[in-house]
Structure formats: structure tokens, C-alpha cells
Design an enzyme around this catalytic site. Structure first.
Site, PDB file in Angstrom:
ATOM      1  N   GLU A 262       0.803  -1.294  -0.013  1.00 44.40           N
ATOM      2  CA  GLU A 262      -0.033  -0.195   0.138  1.00 44.40           C
ATOM      3  C   GLU A 262       0.802   1.159   0.009  1.00 44.40           C
ATOM      4  OE1 GLU A 262      -3.604   1.764   2.717  1.00 44.40           O
ATOM      5  OE2 GLU A 262      -2.152   0.520   3.625  1.00 44.40           O
ATOM      6  N   LYS A 337     -10.059   1.078  -2.148  1.00 35.83           N
ATOM      7  CA  LYS A 337     -10.254   1.028  -0.697  1.00 35.83           C
ATOM      8  C   LYS A 337     -11.597   1.242  -0.052  1.00 35.83           C
ATOM      9  CE  LYS A 337      -7.347   1.210   3.521  1.00 35.83           C
ATOM     10  NZ  LYS A 337      -6.113   1.972   4.199  1.00 35.83           N
ATOM     11  N   CYS A 371      -4.961  -3.029   3.218  1.00 37.37           N
ATOM     12  CA  CYS A 371      -4.606  -2.958   4.529  1.00 37.37           C
ATOM     13  C   CYS A 371      -5.889  -2.938   5.438  1.00 37.37           C
ATOM     14  CB  CYS A 371      -4.037  -1.356   4.648  1.00 37.37           C
ATOM     15  SG  CYS A 371      -3.092  -1.184   6.232  1.00 37.37           S
TER      16      CYS A 371
END
Length: 504
Positions: A262, A337, A371
Site C-alpha cells: 500500500e 479501498k 490494509c
């Protein structure tokens, strides 16, 4: 005296033993045994499908089968129809289903799990021939005792719940067969079953529909994780040289995927340090599409699928954190995300995406989460229900506490969703870049937790906080076996009657 048990194909010389065993096996169906000419015809048509179990050389049980093009018959057929009125001209070597037309064991040899050996041999044959599954019509010989007080459906449900024992159906359930349909007049002369039968099906989890084509999904997939060192690269070209170095290295090992972390392009934000944090990351976002295009070129030239880590992007004036799947065939897709962290929202004004989808690749179905996303179990479950086999998680964490949240949740996702999870992170520090001071990472490939996988549930892991690559092989066939035969089966045993996860 010791006994010798053998599983082998039937020969013409076995007929007398076979007939004796069948007459004993079906005392309530006198005169219904197979004729010698019929057995010889089956042997000529499909020798490998006619299986015998012998004890000390004597045939005491058999399993007879043919291959059919099942669509020509469908679920509403009789035994006579499926066998071509006992001519077996319905046998089609290019069909898709192994159809079981007979199984029995001499009553003097029951209780020794010989029928299970016959079934296992038939399943092995189905797998070897790459057939979709096994179908058979099954008797329910104890039904006559209950016919006056319950329907065939109620009877079958009680047998499945182990409230009633049926010598045929109970055995079928214990051998992973499911009831597809109740058949009427399948064997009209079967008085014990009152003319009813169960249409049983067993699925071949190894079946590959397109196995005869050149392009096919691999069973063993090699994954390369890049544990990326944060440093000053001095500009985009130097940065991309380091990217290509890692892709080249991982490609040399024959990897199918290479995964970056990321926001691994954060060193490029140094150019915008004079701006506030929100302005700086929006400035860095101007490189994202260029980097994506370079990734796509590298994916094709190095013949490897690339998970591009993640990068900031501005879309319709809104800042997102985006990852790209750059396939080695030159196509690409994107994932945004879903869950920005509180820090990303506060410092940068980042917004979450709204799409949860599985991506098709030449190495199976994959998912991508960035993440913080992996710390929420619901999206991963939705991906798993769409067939995801490998979940890729680019991450960036600054402390060991933050890293452990990602690690432990990723490992939980692998167990509960019966899939592989690969996480790749950044290490080092960027003293000249605001809000990107420190990074902590240990990149890993996690597995489900069962006998076919490492006892730790870890296939491979890097040295913490060291720039390096991790290369690991994962076997997708083991996932199929886990789904079907695992010690526990978390995907199968979900209580859909009590709760469900639904994307709005």
C-alpha cells in the site's frame, strides 16, 4: 485364515461368482440378476467402468457404470431409459457424467467396508476421466415399513437426519452423495421401495470443463511478495527502475503474481512537501495513472500478473486509495479501498470505494483488499462466496500494533473463508515526507488451518523490517479438497437459516 481383498476390473471369467453374489444380495428381487451376455456387453463397451471387489480371489461385490451425456436425459428418467432398455447404447465416451447402474456386495461379506472401496474406486475413475460427477438412482428398501405414515420426502429427510436407517440411502449419504430428486417408477418392480428411488449425485471437485484447451487455470500458483524499502528515489524514473528490478527478479522465479504494498510510491510525495498533507497526497496522485500504465507494460513483458500495491487517485474531485490488477495478457481492473483509516480521512480527506468483486485471472479467482479493509470480515466473506481462492492485501503500517491488526485479521480471513491470503508491506522510513515517517512490516502468505496445510497456517513469511521478496507456491486443489473433506468446513456450515452477509 487371513483374507486378501482386491479392487480390479471385471472379466468375462468372473460371471459365475458375480451371479452367485447378486442372487444372494437381492433375495427380494428373484430372477432379476444380470445375464452373462449383458455383463460381457458392458465389459466390451466400457471395461474400466465395471469394477469388482474380490476376497481371496472370489468376486463378492461389483459396481457397474456407463458414461452418459446427461443433458439428453435430464432428471426425469427411468432406469430403463438411462440404460437404453438394457442395451447400453446410451453409453457415450464423450459424455459428462459417470452413471452408476449397479452396486452390491454379497451379504456374507457385508460390514467390511467393501462397498466403500467400490465407491472410492468409482470416484477415482470419475476424477481420472475428468467427468463432472457421478449420478445414480438409489433404492430406499426400508421405505415399505414407513410408507403408510410418511411420504418419500419425509422418509428421506429422516434418513438424512439419522432418525431412520436405510441400508442403501444411509450408505449413500455417508459417501458424500446428495439427493437431487425423488423419482417415481424408476424401478417399478422394486416393491420394498414402493417404486420410488432417489436420484443421487456426487460432484467431482477436480473437474475442469476446459481441460482440453490450451488456456486453463493452474492448480499450483506461485506468488511473489515485494517487501518494499521506503527511500528517496529522486524522481519517477528512478522509482520505476526499482519497481522493474523487483518484477524482473520475481519473474525469474516463474511467479504468477507479484504484489506491491500500500502507498509504496509515497517517496514521490517529497516533491510536494511545501503543501499541507491533503494537498501533498493529491499532488502525488498525478503520477498514479502513469505508474499504472507502466505496470501494465511490465506485466506483459515479464509475463506476470501484478497487484500494483495501492496509490492515491483523484476521481471526480474525490480522493481515493486505488489498487490495480494488471494482467499479463494486457488487461487491467481496479479496486478502491473501502475503509480509509481515521488518519487517512482526517489528514487527507480520503473517501472509501463501494465495490466488492472477485477478479478472474489465468490462475483462478482472486480478491484485493487494502490494509484496513481486511480488518472487516464481511467483505471477505462476500468475496469467498463469489469463489475467491486467493486474497491479496497490500498494506502499510507504522507500528507493530498496527501491523499485528492486519496480520491477525488476514490470518483469520484465510481460516474462515478457506482461502489463501497474501499480505505485502513497506519497511524503512521517509524522514523528508510528512505523515510517512516510519513503516513496520513482515510480509506473509497465510493458509487455511487443516491437515493439508502448514500447522502454523503460514506458508511463507519475510524477515521483519528488511527489504526483500518472498516467493511461495499455493495449491488451489488443496482448497477444493478442504471445501469438500476438511476437518471443519466453515464455508459449508454457515447457518444461512439464522444469518447472512449481504452487500447492499
Amino acid at each position: 485364515m487371513s483374507e486378501t481383498v482386491e479392487i480390479r476390473n471385471i472379466t468375462a471369467a468372473d460371471y459365475l461368482d458375480l451371479r452367485e453374489s447378486m442372487v444372494s444380495a437381492y433375495p427380494d428381487m428373484a430372477g432379476s440378476y444380470w445375464g452373462e451376455a449383458t455383463i460381457q456387453r458392458l465389459i466390451r463397451l466400457f471395461p474400466e467402468g465395471q469394477i469388482a471387489v474380490t476376497v481371496n480371489g472370489k468376486v463378492v461385490g461389483i459396481a457397474l457404470s456407463i458414461i452418459v451425456d446427461y443433458d439428453k436425459f435430464g432428471d426425469n428418467h427411468t432406469y430403463e431409459q438411462i440404460t437404453g432398455y438394457y442395451t447400453f447404447n446410451t453409453h457415450n465416451p464423450k459424455g459428462d457424467i459417470l452413471y452408476g447402474i449397479e452396486v452390491f456386495v454379497h451379504p456374507d461379506f457385508r460390514g467390511r467396508r467393501l462397498a466403500r472401496r467400490l465407491y472410492d474406486a468409482r470416484k477415482t475413475l470419475c476424477e481420472q476421466l475428468n467427468l463432472e460427477g457421478i449420478v445414480a438412482g438409489g433404492r430406499i428398501p426400508n421405505y415399505e415399513k414407513y410408507a403408510e405414515r410418511m411420504s418419500p420426502r419425509e422418509y428421506i429427510e429422516k434418513v438424512q437426519d439419522k432418525e431412520i436407517y436405510d441400508p442403501t440411502l444411509t450408505f449413500q449419504f455417508s459417501n458424500d452423495f446428495t439427493v437431487k430428486k425423488i423419482l417415481k417408477n424408476y424401478l417399478p418392480n422394486d416393491e420394498a421401495s414402493k417404486g420410488f428411488a432417489t436420484l443421487l449425485q456426487w460432484f467431482n471437485i477436480y473437474y475442469e470443463k476446459d481441460s482440453d484447451t490450451i488456456r486453463y487455470n493452474k492448480s499450483t500458483v506461485r506468488i511473489g511478495l515485494v517487501q518494499w524499502q521506503m527511500r528517496d528515489y529522486g524522481g519517477l524514473e528512478s522509482f520505476m527502475q526499482q519497481v522493474e528490478f523487483f518484477i524482473d527478479a520475481v519473474s525469474d522465479y516463474g511467479s504468477d503474481f507479484v504484489v506491491f504494498p500500500e502507498l509504496f510510491n509515497a517517496p514521490l510525495m517529497a516533491e510536494f512537501n511545501q503543501l499541507d498533507p491533503a494537498g501533498a497526497i493529491r499532488g502525488m496522485a498525478k503520477y498514479t495513472e502513469t505508474i499504472r500504465d507502466r505496470f501494465l507494460e511490465l506485466a506483459v513483458s515479464y509475463n506476470v500478473n501484478i497487484i500494483s500495491g495501492s496509490m492515491p487517485i483523484v476521481m471526480d474531485e474525490v480522493l481515493h486509495n486505488i489498487s490495480y490488477l494488471c494482467r499479463r495478457d494486457g488487461t487491467w481492473e481496479q479496486y478502491i479501498k473501502i475503509h480509509p483509516t481515521p488518519g487517512e480521512v482526517y489528514a487527507w480527506g480520503m473517501k472509501g470505494g463501494s465495490e466488492i468483486k472477485v477478479f478472474d485471472t489465468d490462475c483462478g479467482k482472486i480478491g484485493i483488499q487494502i490494509c484496513y479493509d481486511v480488518e472487516f470480515p464481511e467483505p471477505s466473506r462476500i468475496l469467498a462466496e463469489q469463489g475467491m481462492q486467493i486474497l491479496f492485501v497490500p498494506f502499510m503500517t507504522d507500528t507493530q500494533h498496527a501491523y499485528n491488526r492486519v496480520r491477525f485479521c488476514a490470518q483469520a480471513r484465510a481460516i474462515e473463508n478457506e482461502c489463501y491470503v497474501a499480505i505485502a508491506g513497506c519497511v524503512g522510513n521517509l524522514p523528508k515526507v510528512n505523515n510517512m515517517d516510519l513503516q513496520y512490516a513482515q510480509s506473509c502468505v497465510f493458509t487455511p488451518s487443516d491437515f493439508n496445510f502448514p500447522v502454523t497456517g503460514i506458508k511463507a513469511e519475510s524477515t521483519p523490517n528488511t527489504e526483500m521478496v518472498v516467493v511461495a507456491d499455493v495449491d488451489l486443489v488443496l482448497l477444493k479438497e478442504l471445501h469438500a473433506f476438511g476437518s471443519v468446513q466453515t464455508m459449508r456450515d454457515i447457518r444461512h437459516d439464522l444469518y447472512k452477509v449481504v452487500k447492499k
